[in-house]
Design a protein around this motif. Structure first.
Motif, short mmCIF file in Angstrom:
data_model
loop_
_atom_site.label_atom_id
_atom_site.label_comp_id
_atom_site.label_asym_id
_atom_site.label_seq_id
_atom_site.Cartn_x
_atom_site.Cartn_y
_atom_site.Cartn_z
N SER A 78 0.82 -1.21 0.00
CA SER A 78 0.00 0.00 0.00
C SER A 78 0.86 1.27 0.00
N GLY A 79 0.25 2.40 0.39
CA GLY A 79 0.99 3.66 0.35
C GLY A 79 2.12 3.67 1.37
N THR A 80 1.83 3.16 2.56
CA THR A 80 2.83 3.17 3.63
C THR A 80 4.07 2.40 3.22
N LEU A 83 6.09 4.25 0.62
CA LEU A 83 6.89 5.33 1.21
C LEU A 83 8.13 4.75 1.90
N TRP A 106 0.63 13.99 7.34
CA TRP A 106 0.13 12.73 7.88
C TRP A 106 1.06 12.28 9.01
N HIS A 109 4.22 10.00 8.50
CA HIS A 109 5.37 10.38 7.66
C HIS A 109 6.68 10.45 8.45
N GLN A 154 2.36 15.93 -1.08
CA GLN A 154 1.14 15.11 -1.22
C GLN A 154 0.49 15.51 -2.53
N ASN A 159 -3.56 15.57 3.46
CA ASN A 159 -3.92 15.09 4.79
C ASN A 159 -2.96 15.72 5.80
N ASP A 187 3.49 11.64 -2.46
CA ASP A 187 2.66 10.68 -1.75
C ASP A 187 1.25 10.80 -2.36
N ALA A 189 -1.97 9.22 -2.06
CA ALA A 189 -2.82 8.29 -1.30
C ALA A 189 -4.30 8.50 -1.57
N TYR A 190 -4.65 9.65 -2.17
CA TYR A 190 -6.08 9.98 -2.30
C TYR A 190 -6.45 10.38 -3.72
N SER A 220 -1.07 4.64 -3.51
CA SER A 220 -1.92 3.75 -2.72
C SER A 220 -3.23 3.51 -3.47
N ALA A 222 -5.58 1.94 -1.55
CA ALA A 222 -6.41 1.60 -0.39
C ALA A 222 -7.72 2.36 -0.42
N LYS A 223 -7.63 3.68 -0.61
CA LYS A 223 -8.85 4.49 -0.52
C LYS A 223 -9.61 4.52 -1.83
N ARG A 231 -3.69 -4.13 1.12
CA ARG A 231 -2.37 -3.47 1.16
C ARG A 231 -1.74 -3.44 -0.23
C1 LIG Z 1 -1.11 11.09 3.29
C2 LIG Z 1 -1.13 9.60 3.40
N1 LIG Z 1 -0.20 8.89 2.79
C3 LIG Z 1 -0.18 7.56 2.85
C4 LIG Z 1 -1.13 6.87 3.55
C5 LIG Z 1 -1.00 5.38 3.59
O1 LIG Z 1 -2.11 4.69 3.22
P1 LIG Z 1 -2.11 3.12 2.99
O2 LIG Z 1 -0.83 2.57 3.55
O3 LIG Z 1 -3.29 2.61 3.71
O4 LIG Z 1 -2.18 2.96 1.53
C6 LIG Z 1 -2.14 7.56 4.24
C7 LIG Z 1 -3.15 6.86 5.02
O5 LIG Z 1 -3.87 7.38 5.80
C8 LIG Z 1 -2.13 8.97 4.14
O6 LIG Z 1 -3.09 9.71 4.75
#
Ligand SMILES: Cc1ncc(COP(=O)(O)O)c(C=O)c1O
Length: 377
Positions: A78-80, A83, A106, A109, A154, A159, A187, A189-190, A220, A222-223, A231
């Motif tokens: 996923s995004g995390t 990163l 976030w 980070h 971002q 976020n 990043d 993610a959205y 990501s 995820a959302k 993930r």
């Molecule tokens: C700004 C930002 N980056 C990355 C993520 C990571 O998301 P995920 O690991 O669920 O894809 C989030 C999740 O809240 C986020 O808000």
């Protein structure tokens, strides 16, 4: 041989097409075709809009990077995870260890980057007085960053603030990042949640890819695909040449091998199926827009409910902010009171996930905000 189509009758003459053909076949040098509703210039030429030309160029430049084999993408958690893999790679192979993140950003980070061995610093982003972007402060801080420093941007729907730079501001950010020799780490993610449109939300990243320079992108799903538990995400590194990309890829595999060796396959298969099938892709964009629109409607409803209660202060930031989050400006005391007395929970920095709100619960939240603001300074 018999024909099953021989009974098909000729179509009646099309009145529009017949005029077009008549004009086409008219040898007169001063003929004037006024039958077609397509815009033409004073010279009688079709017009390609400047903005379309630019968008086309941008897309072409994106594709250039891919076609030139200088883009490396590796599936991550996923995004995390994207990163983290990017950060581990940079900590090992980039001379400059300082990474600038927006203030605020976030909460995860700083942990991700510090644990990877990078040194986190902040650039100004949010101005609490205007509840908007501190653009001057941001440019000043990026302008003062040491050459080679990493910068986390971002891509859209920031976020926690819900405030994104405009396209013109992104262009200025790009110029300063490039002129100072900073390395951007997006990043994303959205994507889709800021405007409801995947392409519009990718414009910040595309600007940087289009200029031919390097950047990293943590993506990501995820959302925007609702695949939280799968993930599923990816780290993309845009390099300046195929040779560099080959080396980068070999090193990325070395980062991943001792971490989780190989990523899970199920979520990736779902994403790939959607991205590769044009009908499914279209369905996805429609559903995603539905999610984004519902959030926008929640913002409007909350704004109207707060106005109706006559809550002191300017609440227009509710509808000015974008994406999943609403950065209320409420302080920790107010947030705690809302949890205790109204059973409404949000992060202590006053951030509300608008996606968790519904038409039914808007009045409860508006009542709580009204009480918090009027009772607690
Ligand atoms: C700004 C930002 N980056 C990355 C993520 C990571 O998301 P995920 O690991 O669920 O894809 C989030 C999740 O809240 C986020 O808000």
């Amino acid at each position: 041989m018999s024909s099953i189509l021989s009974n098909v009758l000729p179509a009646p003459e099309d009145p529009v097409l017949s005029v077009i053909f008549a004009c086409r076949d008219d040898p007169c040098p001063v003929k004037l075709n006024l039958s077609v509703g397509a815009y033409q210039t004073e010279e009688g030429k079709p017009l390609v809009l400047e903005v379309v030309r630019k968008a086309e160029q941008q897309l072409a430049n994106d594709l250039h990077a891919v076609k030139e084999n200088r883009v490396v993408t590796i599936q991550c958690l996923s995004g995390t995870g994207s990163l983290r893999v990017g950060a581990e790679f940079l900590a090992k192979h980039h001379q400059q260890r300082v990474i600038f993140v927006p203030n605020p950003t976030w909460g995860n980070h700083p942990f991700i980057f510090t644990l990877a061995g990078l040194s986190v610093e902040y650039f100004r982003y949010y101005d609490p007085h205007t509840r908007g972007l501190d653009f001057e402060g941001m440019l000043e801080d990026l302008g003062a960053a040491p050459s080679g420093a990493l910068v986390v941007l971002q891509a859209c729907a920031h976020n926690p603030t819900g405030i994104d730079p405009t396209l013109e501001q992104w262009e200025q950010i790009r110029q300063i990042v490039r002129s100072k020799g900073l390395l951007p780490f997006f990043d994303n993610a959205y994507q889709g949640f800021a405007s409801g449109n995947l392409d519009s939300d990718a414009q910040s990243v595309r600007m940087f890819v289009a200029d031919g320079g390097e950047c990293l992108i943590a993506q990501s799903f995820a959302k925007n695909m609702g695949l939280y538990g799968e993930r599923i995400g990816a780290l993309t590194i845009v390099c300046t040449s195929e040779d560099v990309a080959r080396k980068v890829k070999s090193q990325l595999l070395l980062v991943v091998r001792p971490m989780y060796l190989s990523p899970p396959i199920h979520g990736a298969s779902i994403v790939t199926t959607i991205l590769k099938n044009s009908d499914m892709y279209k369905d996805w964009t429609i559903e995603l827009k539905g999610m984004a629109d519902r959030i926008i409607s929640m913002r409007q409803q909350l704004y109207e409910a707060i106005q109706a209660r006559g809550t002191p202060g300017d609440w227009s930031h509710i509808i000015k902010q974008i994406g999943m989050f609403y950065f209320t400006g409420l302080n920790e005391k107010q947030v705690r009171m809302m949890a205790k007395e109204y059973h409404i929970y949000m992060t202590y920095d006053g951030r509300i996930s608008m996606a968790g709100l519904s038409s039914k619960t808007v009045p409860q939240l508006a009542d709580a905000i009204h009480a918090a603001v009027t009772r607690i300074p």
